[in-house]
Write a protein that holds these residues in place. Structure first.
Motif, PDB file in Angstrom:
ATOM      1  N   LYS A  97       0.845  -1.198   0.000  1.00  0.00           N
ATOM      2  CA  LYS A  97       0.000   0.000   0.000  1.00  0.00           C
ATOM      3  C   LYS A  97       0.877   1.243   0.000  1.00  0.00           C
ATOM      4  O   LYS A  97       1.530   1.559   0.995  1.00  0.00           O
ATOM      5  CB  LYS A  97      -0.929   0.001   1.215  1.00  0.00           C
ATOM      6  N   LYS A  99       1.572   5.291  -0.133  1.00  0.00           N
ATOM      7  CA  LYS A  99       0.931   6.511   0.341  1.00  0.00           C
ATOM      8  C   LYS A  99       0.682   7.446  -0.835  1.00  0.00           C
ATOM      9  O   LYS A  99       1.593   7.740  -1.612  1.00  0.00           O
ATOM     10  CB  LYS A  99       1.812   7.193   1.389  1.00  0.00           C
ATOM     11  N   ARG A 100      -0.556   7.915  -0.966  1.00  0.00           N
ATOM     12  CA  ARG A 100      -0.938   8.767  -2.078  1.00  0.00           C
ATOM     13  C   ARG A 100      -1.407  10.125  -1.577  1.00  0.00           C
ATOM     14  O   ARG A 100      -1.695  10.306  -0.397  1.00  0.00           O
ATOM     15  CB  ARG A 100      -2.040   8.105  -2.914  1.00  0.00           C
ATOM     16  N   CYS A 101      -1.474  11.067  -2.492  1.00  0.00           N
ATOM     17  CA  CYS A 101      -1.911  12.431  -2.165  1.00  0.00           C
ATOM     18  C   CYS A 101      -3.396  12.408  -1.813  1.00  0.00           C
ATOM     19  O   CYS A 101      -4.219  11.863  -2.566  1.00  0.00           O
ATOM     20  CB  CYS A 101      -1.648  13.346  -3.355  1.00  0.00           C
ATOM     21  N   CYS A 106      -6.718  13.141  -7.028  1.00  0.00           N
ATOM     22  CA  CYS A 106      -5.279  12.947  -7.231  1.00  0.00           C
ATOM     23  C   CYS A 106      -4.873  11.591  -6.676  1.00  0.00           C
ATOM     24  O   CYS A 106      -5.201  11.253  -5.541  1.00  0.00           O
ATOM     25  CB  CYS A 106      -4.484  14.058  -6.541  1.00  0.00           C
ATOM     26  N   ARG A 107      -4.164  10.805  -7.490  1.00  0.00           N
ATOM     27  CA  ARG A 107      -3.715   9.475  -7.101  1.00  0.00           C
ATOM     28  C   ARG A 107      -2.194   9.351  -7.184  1.00  0.00           C
ATOM     29  O   ARG A 107      -1.653   8.261  -7.322  1.00  0.00           O
ATOM     30  CB  ARG A 107      -4.357   8.408  -7.999  1.00  0.00           C
ATOM     31  N   GLU A 108      -1.497  10.462  -7.086  1.00  0.00           N
ATOM     32  CA  GLU A 108      -0.034  10.431  -7.204  1.00  0.00           C
ATOM     33  C   GLU A 108       0.573   9.823  -5.944  1.00  0.00           C
ATOM     34  O   GLU A 108       0.196  10.163  -4.821  1.00  0.00           O
ATOM     35  CB  GLU A 108       0.514  11.837  -7.431  1.00  0.00           C
ATOM     36  N   ILE A 109       1.527   8.928  -6.148  1.00  0.00           N
ATOM     37  CA  ILE A 109       2.212   8.270  -5.034  1.00  0.00           C
ATOM     38  C   ILE A 109       3.197   9.241  -4.407  1.00  0.00           C
ATOM     39  O   ILE A 109       3.985   9.899  -5.103  1.00  0.00           O
ATOM     40  CB  ILE A 109       2.919   6.993  -5.516  1.00  0.00           C
ATOM     41  N   HIS A 125       0.945  16.356   0.978  1.00  0.00           N
ATOM     42  CA  HIS A 125       0.381  16.412  -0.361  1.00  0.00           C
ATOM     43  C   HIS A 125       1.513  16.396  -1.379  1.00  0.00           C
ATOM     44  O   HIS A 125       2.687  16.568  -1.033  1.00  0.00           O
ATOM     45  CB  HIS A 125      -0.479  17.668  -0.556  1.00  0.00           C
ATOM     46  N   CYS A 126       1.148  16.208  -2.640  1.00  0.00           N
ATOM     47  CA  CYS A 126       2.127  16.238  -3.717  1.00  0.00           C
ATOM     48  C   CYS A 126       2.464  17.689  -4.052  1.00  0.00           C
ATOM     49  O   CYS A 126       1.858  18.631  -3.524  1.00  0.00           O
ATOM     50  CB  CYS A 126       1.585  15.499  -4.939  1.00  0.00           C
TER      51      CYS A 126
END
Length: 287
Positions: A97, A99-101, A106-109, A125-126
């Motif tokens: 799993k 960690k995403r934003c 937003c699905r950026e790792i 956050h990203c």
């Protein structure tokens, strides 16, 4: 084989069907035999010890860790040793799993190089959603409302320096904090009861006014707080608003004075009383 200058130059290949003289032979690191360029690999000369250099790794489906297969050992035994030993199923979520934003859509790792922590909501956050309007930031947390001296007592208790009388001072501070909390709770309960009684009196007065009570001029209306009697409902309402509601409004402004149990010195702030006891009386109060 070789020359007068280099008598040991070149060797025969160890493969029976080859026996080629190679002036730059290769020595196998598993079986320590010499081979030519064509038979230098494990598969070409059928090395019997080639499995000693095997680094085959299986990924455990329970903990997502790599399990290396030991040469000359049954893979089932290796698997049982891993499951009964260092297998940790809780590590599976950490590995699989990512960690995403948390910004909507937003699905950026999130990794080390693209992670920014917001100063207001303290969430990571990203780079694209690092500003508050981009991730719908809720802003900083609101401070707790209440009596300010209770927070001062807690900070005084947490920041007190240790000394010889630290145990007695801590007990005294804790007792004073509990007393202040009980006073606050009793004051709030009394104000609530007074407000309920006032509302009941107002409702009763309005009901009496609607029914036309008090028209005969007698003292038929009485106050439920001071038992004063009035001829009509209008006078009763004016009495409650001017006398009892003003007391409710003035109740929070009353000054509570705390007295030192040793020298009878009065203090308005409990924090000053605690500091006085710790400084002048060594943190102890007379029993």
């Amino acid at each position: 084989m070789g020359t007068p200058a280099f008598p040991n130059l070149g060797k025969h290949c160890s493969v029976e069907d080859c026996k080629l003289i190679d002036f730059l032979p290769f020595t196998c690191d598993c079986c320590d035999k010499v081979f030519c360029l064509q038979h230098r690999s494990y598969a070409k000369h059928l090395c019997p010890n080639a499995n000693q250099m095997d680094v085959t790794v299986l990924v455990c489906p329970l903990c997502a860790q790599g399990v290396r297969l030991v040469p000359n050992e049954d893979p089932n035994i290796t698997w049982d040793l891993h499951v009964n030993g260092d297998c940790d199923p809780s590590n599976y979520q950490k590995v699989t799993k990512k960690k995403r934003c948390p910004a909507p859509g937003c699905r950026e790792i999130l990794v080390f190089s693209n992670t920014i922590r917001c100063k207001d909501c303290t969430q990571e956050h990203c780079l694209r959603h690092r500003f508050g309007p981009d991730h719908n930031c809720l802003g900083p947390r609101k401070p707790d409302t209440g009596f300010p001296f209770i927070g001062g007592l807690r900070s005084q208790k947490g920041n007190s320096t240790p000394n010889k009388t630290s145990n007695g001072s801590s007990k005294w501070s804790l007792g004073l904090l509990n007393a202040a909390s009980s006073i606050r709770a009793s004051a709030e309960a009394g104000m609530q009861r007074l407000a309920i009684a006032t509302n009941q009196a107002l409702h009763k007065a309005k009901d009496g006014m609607a029914q036309g009570s008090g028209a005969n001029g007698d003292l038929d209306e009485s106050c439920i707080h001071c038992h004063a009697r009035f001829t009509n409902v209008t006078s009763l309402i004016e009495h409650v608003e001017n006398v009892h509601e003003s007391k409710v409004k003035q109740a929070p402004n009353r000054v509570i004075v705390d007295v030192c149990p040793r020298c009878s010195k009065a203090f308005r702030d409990p924090v000053l009383l605690v500091e006085h006891v710790e400084k002048d009386h060594g943190g102890f109060s007379k029993s």
